[in-house]
Design an enzyme around this catalytic site. Structure first.
Site, PDB file in Angstrom:
ATOM      1  N   GLY A 270     -29.872 105.969  77.401  1.00 32.97           N
ATOM      2  CA  GLY A 270     -30.321 107.335  77.669  1.00 32.97           C
ATOM      3  C   GLY A 270     -29.795 107.876  78.981  1.00 32.97           C
ATOM      4  N   ALA A 271     -28.543 107.563  79.283  1.00 31.42           N
ATOM      5  CA  ALA A 271     -27.948 107.909  80.580  1.00 31.42           C
ATOM      6  C   ALA A 271     -27.918 109.404  80.850  1.00 31.42           C
ATOM      7  CB  ALA A 271     -26.529 107.343  80.658  1.00 31.42           C
TER       8      ALA A 271
ATOM      9  N   GLY B 252     -32.782 109.434  82.961  1.00 30.63           N
ATOM     10  CA  GLY B 252     -31.560 108.672  83.196  1.00 30.63           C
ATOM     11  C   GLY B 252     -30.707 109.229  84.325  1.00 30.63           C
TER      12      GLY B 252
ATOM     13  N   LEU C 265     -39.868 102.836  77.711  1.00 35.06           N
ATOM     14  CA  LEU C 265     -40.588 104.045  78.103  1.00 35.06           C
ATOM     15  C   LEU C 265     -41.312 104.626  76.898  1.00 35.06           C
ATOM     16  CD1 LEU C 265     -40.672 105.404  80.898  1.00 35.06           C
ATOM     17  CD2 LEU C 265     -39.019 107.066  80.037  1.00 35.06           C
TER      18      LEU C 265
ATOM     19  N   TYR D 241     -43.535 110.975  66.094  1.00 34.71           N
ATOM     20  CA  TYR D 241     -43.009 110.498  67.373  1.00 34.71           C
ATOM     21  C   TYR D 241     -43.981 109.518  68.021  1.00 34.71           C
ATOM     22  CZ  TYR D 241     -41.554 110.578  72.265  1.00 34.71           C
ATOM     23  OH  TYR D 241     -41.174 110.207  73.536  1.00 34.71           O
TER      24      TYR D 241
ATOM     25  N   PRO E 262     -45.723 107.275  80.631  1.00 36.04           N
ATOM     26  CA  PRO E 262     -45.777 108.437  81.527  1.00 36.04           C
ATOM     27  C   PRO E 262     -46.459 109.634  80.879  1.00 36.04           C
ATOM     28  CG  PRO E 262     -43.598 108.255  80.569  1.00 36.04           C
ATOM     29  CD  PRO E 262     -44.386 107.082  80.062  1.00 36.04           C
TER      30      PRO E 262
ATOM     31  N   LYS F 129     -37.707 130.535  79.482  1.00 35.40           N
ATOM     32  CA  LYS F 129     -38.246 131.827  79.048  1.00 35.40           C
ATOM     33  C   LYS F 129     -38.321 132.804  80.227  1.00 35.40           C
ATOM     34  CE  LYS F 129     -41.366 130.229  75.328  1.00 35.40           C
ATOM     35  NZ  LYS F 129     -41.259 131.215  74.249  1.00 35.40           N
TER      36      LYS F 129
ATOM     37  N   ARG G 146     -52.940 119.736  80.825  1.00 33.65           N
ATOM     38  CA  ARG G 146     -51.752 118.875  80.855  1.00 33.65           C
ATOM     39  C   ARG G 146     -51.494 118.323  82.260  1.00 33.65           C
ATOM     40  NH1 ARG G 146     -52.516 119.016  76.280  1.00 33.65           N
ATOM     41  NH2 ARG G 146     -51.159 119.643  74.556  1.00 33.65           N
TER      42      ARG G 146
END
Length: 301
Positions: free
Chosen positions: A8-9, A14, A98, A130, A157, A181, A203
């Protein structure tokens, strides 16, 4: 120095990690396709890592998760399974995966959510595919720990943001999509921005640069625990939107909520007691400060 492989660079975390662990091998889908077993085997054979930091994932916002549930489940299941299995087969000394706080149960009695509540109910329906793919990675890692005493662990996380996010209304995370936006509205002389739901969900958001720092600490100190990672600030979507408008010098824009669109999970703040005990000197970036950093860098582009 041990050989470190980071998948996931080109992703949000990343790119920050590359700045603080520059000597690792950073790979993306352009280098190896993690959905193909032969590609994964080839990667391990060529790079011979001793430490693997697995960041690669199919990720996106709520809307994209709703319209592409098969992709979010299958692609994450496949790449996570192959990465963990090949790490074990190639005698990797440490594997760090992760996850995401969205994998926690949707209906839970006690907040903030502790690590041992992971399997106490189903995740929210909007991110169901997911979330379960990431839960499966937790199960697989724990299985290798139990069966083979492998030095494999994971971090959970909270929501992330940063300058390397996808600033896209459909595939981006909330903060990236929000800033996008706002910038479009300013450029086009609009009077308002529109957001999903009613603005009431709570959140936690963490600057991805902070997560990169924690990952480095976990590797450097060989921390073995699975633990939550985040910021203690737990704000409503409305408050976050107002903060972003202020940071982006766009306080004249009105915020309109489309109540026909989903709110997503109403609350999912995570307990950070274990993180604080393991990393007592870590001080997360305040949301208002992180948003300023992201906006400044975007506004220069």
């Amino acid at each position: 120095m041990k050989k470190i492989l980071v998948t996931g660079a080109t992703g949000l975390v990343g790119k920050y990690l590359k700045k603080i662990i520059p000597n690792a091998n950073y790979v993306s889908s352009k280098d190896y396709n993690l959905l193909i077993q032969n590609d994964v085997k080839k990667m391990f054979k060529e790079l011979k890592p001793e430490i693997v930091i697995h960041l690669a994932a199919r990720v996106g916002g709520v809307h994209h998760n709703i319209i592409e549930p098969v992709k979010y489940f299958e692609e994450n299941i496949i790449m996570n399974t192959l990465m963990i299995n090949e790490s074990f087969n190639n005698n990797v000394k440490k594997f760090l995966g992760l996850l995401s706080s969205c994998i926690y149960p949707d209906n839970i009695d006690v907040y903030p959510i502790k690590e041992d509540c992971l399997f106490n109910g189903a995740p929210h329906s909007d991110l169901f595919s997911y979330s379960y793919s990431k839960r499966c990675m937790a199960i697989q890692i724990n299985a290798y720990r139990k069966k083979f005493k492998s030095n494999f662990n994971y971090l959970i996380p909270c929501n992330l943001y940063g300058e390397f996010d996808k600033f896209d209304e459909i595939q981006g995370h909330f903060v990236g999509a929000l800033i996008s936006k706002i910038l479009v509205a300013k450029k086009n002389g609009q009077k308002s921005i529109q957001l999903f739901g009613d603005g009431s969900p709570l959140r936690q958001f963490m600057y991805a640069k902070d997560l990169a720092f924690i990952i480095k600490e976990v590797i450097d100190k060989d921390i073995k625990e699975n633990f939550n990672v985040g910021n203690n600030e737990n704000f409503s979507i409305l408050k976050i939107a107002k903060l972003a408008l202020k940071v982006c010098d766009a306080e004249t824009l009105e915020i309109e909520f489309d109540k026909n669109k989903p709110n997503g999970q109403m609350r999912k703040d995570i307990d950070l007691s274990l993180m604080n005990s393991l990393l007592p000197n870590f001080k997360p970036t305040l949301l208002k400060d992180g948003l300023k950093e992201v906006y400044k860098k975007l506004d220069k582009k």
